[in-house]
Design a protein around this motif. Structure first.
Motif, PDB file in Angstrom:
ATOM      1  N   VAL A 227       0.890  -1.181   0.000  1.00  0.00           N
ATOM      2  CA  VAL A 227       0.000   0.000   0.000  1.00  0.00           C
ATOM      3  C   VAL A 227       0.918   1.218   0.000  1.00  0.00           C
ATOM      4  CG1 VAL A 227      -1.757   1.295   1.251  1.00  0.00           C
ATOM      5  CG2 VAL A 227      -1.880  -1.207   1.174  1.00  0.00           C
ATOM      6  N   ARG A 228       0.923   1.910  -1.131  1.00  0.00           N
ATOM      7  CA  ARG A 228       1.913   2.971  -1.334  1.00  0.00           C
ATOM      8  C   ARG A 228       1.652   4.194  -0.458  1.00  0.00           C
ATOM      9  NH1 ARG A 228       2.552   5.178  -7.317  1.00  0.00           N
ATOM     10  NH2 ARG A 228       0.654   6.290  -6.780  1.00  0.00           N
ATOM     11  N   GLY A 229       2.720   4.733   0.085  1.00  0.00           N
ATOM     12  CA  GLY A 229       2.636   5.982   0.829  1.00  0.00           C
ATOM     13  C   GLY A 229       3.634   6.968   0.261  1.00  0.00           C
ATOM     14  N   GLN A 230       3.156   8.168  -0.080  1.00  0.00           N
ATOM     15  CA  GLN A 230       4.067   9.225  -0.524  1.00  0.00           C
ATOM     16  C   GLN A 230       4.203  10.240   0.603  1.00  0.00           C
ATOM     17  OE1 GLN A 230       3.578  10.616  -4.664  1.00  0.00           O
ATOM     18  NE2 GLN A 230       1.611   9.578  -4.653  1.00  0.00           N
ATOM     19  N   VAL A 231       5.421  10.629   0.868  1.00  0.00           N
ATOM     20  CA  VAL A 231       5.705  11.601   1.931  1.00  0.00           C
ATOM     21  C   VAL A 231       6.504  12.735   1.305  1.00  0.00           C
ATOM     22  CG1 VAL A 231       6.911  11.970   4.123  1.00  0.00           C
ATOM     23  CG2 VAL A 231       5.779   9.783   3.689  1.00  0.00           C
ATOM     24  N   ALA A 275       6.584   8.799  -7.726  1.00  0.00           N
ATOM     25  CA  ALA A 275       5.670   9.713  -7.040  1.00  0.00           C
ATOM     26  C   ALA A 275       4.601  10.169  -8.033  1.00  0.00           C
ATOM     27  CB  ALA A 275       6.440  10.910  -6.513  1.00  0.00           C
ATOM     28  N   GLU A 276       3.386  10.432  -7.520  1.00  0.00           N
ATOM     29  CA  GLU A 276       2.293  10.821  -8.410  1.00  0.00           C
ATOM     30  C   GLU A 276       1.700  12.142  -7.928  1.00  0.00           C
ATOM     31  OE1 GLU A 276      -0.915   7.815  -9.970  1.00  0.00           O
ATOM     32  OE2 GLU A 276      -1.703   9.090  -8.375  1.00  0.00           O
ATOM     33  N   LEU A 277       1.572  13.088  -8.862  1.00  0.00           N
ATOM     34  CA  LEU A 277       1.217  14.452  -8.462  1.00  0.00           C
ATOM     35  C   LEU A 277      -0.166  14.566  -7.834  1.00  0.00           C
ATOM     36  CD1 LEU A 277       2.752  16.488 -11.418  1.00  0.00           C
ATOM     37  CD2 LEU A 277       3.619  16.199  -9.095  1.00  0.00           C
ATOM     38  N   GLY A 278      -1.140  13.756  -8.301  1.00  0.00           N
ATOM     39  CA  GLY A 278      -2.500  13.863  -7.762  1.00  0.00           C
ATOM     40  C   GLY A 278      -2.504  13.593  -6.258  1.00  0.00           C
ATOM     41  N   GLY A 279      -1.834  12.536  -5.859  1.00  0.00           N
ATOM     42  CA  GLY A 279      -1.769  12.191  -4.435  1.00  0.00           C
ATOM     43  C   GLY A 279      -1.072  13.283  -3.642  1.00  0.00           C
ATOM     44  N   LEU A 280      -0.005  13.821  -4.199  1.00  0.00           N
ATOM     45  CA  LEU A 280       0.738  14.882  -3.496  1.00  0.00           C
ATOM     46  C   LEU A 280      -0.095  16.158  -3.393  1.00  0.00           C
ATOM     47  CD1 LEU A 280       4.297  14.357  -5.008  1.00  0.00           C
ATOM     48  CD2 LEU A 280       3.543  13.864  -2.677  1.00  0.00           C
TER      49      LEU A 280
END
Ligand code: GLY
Length: 383
Positions: A227-231, A275-280
């Motif tokens: 389950v991906r997490g971007q920080v 990394a994906e911009l929408g999530g950020l």
């Protein structure tokens, strides 16, 4: 074939390193096999919150395990830092759980009530008092729950300290050594097959995070998915925030040298690490709604990690249900850093034949035997 008794550990994130270090401390010879580089996956991306009270929404067995591990931290870190003469960035900064609406406020007030019944410190901060308590917060919030005994650590520094300690204690570490399969004969594990040849050992422990489910096939596999997490890292002036701020869908964690970690997305994206911009964008919107001055900070790098999730979002700890001398310590989902000390301690005790000091039977891999469990939705606030 190389003989590498007594224990092979697959995976050198915080969990694998912690068990390796404990086992070596008990006098065993440990070989750590790492598919890439030590600690370079979830352990490196983690924000390092030790959020036993902030992240658990009921007083169940998981909460007790989380609490036990959190309470181990001060002594465990003192001993580790003395051994390696390096700081791990452990900070007793407390966590402020911020409610953005009345429903969240009632939920957190209930959490404060049962946690106080457990003798824990949990203080409700009324909306009108929030600005004095944490001046950077937005004006329209619905209150906060302050848990002063949930602390934080620099997970990458912790990883390096554990690695150093493991090596001092004699652990043999092989990087860039992916394990293809387990060698199982007559119902007992005998070692592993790797790109660099076969390794043999009396025990094999799988601590390979999101990759743990790939070592056995069919019904015998342990169902772990990424389950991906971007920080997002940012740079903030001194005292930008006094506390770790934790809210539904976003947290802000002040670190040393002006770094601020803003996390984290919860995404079912397989092993896609870009990394994906929408999530950020969504993350930043939530962060700025909590702490408006975030918009003015200088941006740093984005960290991406894969939380290892089981169908019930609980860790898998213990001996395999069918293969002798095969052990599992994976599936820690959102709580790998928090559960690192207790996992290291109890798994090592169990492998050497001692009675683990915490009862972790409920978290054994047997619960997945012959079960097609419906996965719980990722992002569940608990664990
Ligand atoms: N424990 C925080 C996270 O997984 O995002």
């Amino acid at each position: 074939m190389k003989h590498h008794g007594n224990v092979i550990i697959i995976g050198s994130g915080l969990i694998g390193l912690s068990v390796a270090r404990e086992l070596a401390g008990l006098g065993l010879h440990v070989t750590l096999l790492e598919r890439g580089r030590v600690g370079h996956e979830a352990s490196r991306a983690a924000a390092g919150m030790l959020a036993a009270q902030a992240e658990c929404d009921q007083p169940d067995a998981f909460f007790q395990l989380a609490l036990k591990s959190r309470n181990m931290y001060p002594d465990w870190i003192r001993e580790l830092e003395q051994e390696v003469q390096t700081s791990t960035g452990y900070r007793q900064s407390g966590i402020l759980l911020v409610a953005t609406n009345e429903h969240e406020a009632r939920t957190y007030e209930q959490r404060a009530a049962w946690q106080r019944e457990w003798g824990l410190r949990a203080e409700w901060i009324e909306p009108a008092e929030l600005a004095a308590f944490e001046p950077g917060l937005a004006a329209n919030l619905a209150g906060g729950l302050h848990v002063p005994d949930d602390h934080q650590i620099d997970s990458w520094r912790l990883c390096q300290a554990l690695w150093q300690s493991a090596v001092i204690r004699g652990v043999e570490v092989h990087e860039n050594c992916p394990v293809h399969s387990l060698r199982i004969e007559n119902g007992r594990v005998r070692g592993v097959r790797t790109v660099h040849g076969d390794f043999s050992a009396e025990h094999v422990l799988v601590a390979a995070g999101s990759w743990s489910g790939q070592l056995l096939s069919g019904e015998r596999t342990i169902p772990v998915r990424p389950v991906r997490g971007q920080v997002l890292e940012a740079y903030a002036p001194p005292n930008f925030l006094k506390h770790v701020i934790f809210s539904e869908g976003c947290y802000l964690v002040p670190k040393s040298e002006g770094r601020l970690l803003i996390g984290a997305t919860v995404e079912e994206a397989g092993f896609v690490k870009e990394a994906e911009l929408g999530g950020l964008r969504r993350l930043l919107e939530r962060a700025a709604a909590l702490v408006p001055e975030v918009d003015r900070l200088r941006a740093g790098p984005v960290h991406v990690g894969f939380r290892p999730a089981t169908p019930d979002l609980r860790p898998v700890l213990g001996p395999d249900a069918t293969v002798e001398n095969l052990w599992w310590a994976c599936g820690h989902y959102r709580n790998g850093v928090l559960l690192t000390p207790v996992t290291g301690k109890v798994m090592a005790q169990w492998i050497v034949g001692q009675t683990p000091e915490v009862n972790i039977q409920l978290f054994g891999p047997q619960r997945f035997l012959n079960q097609q469990q419906k996965p719980a939705a990722a992002g569940s606030p608990t664990g």
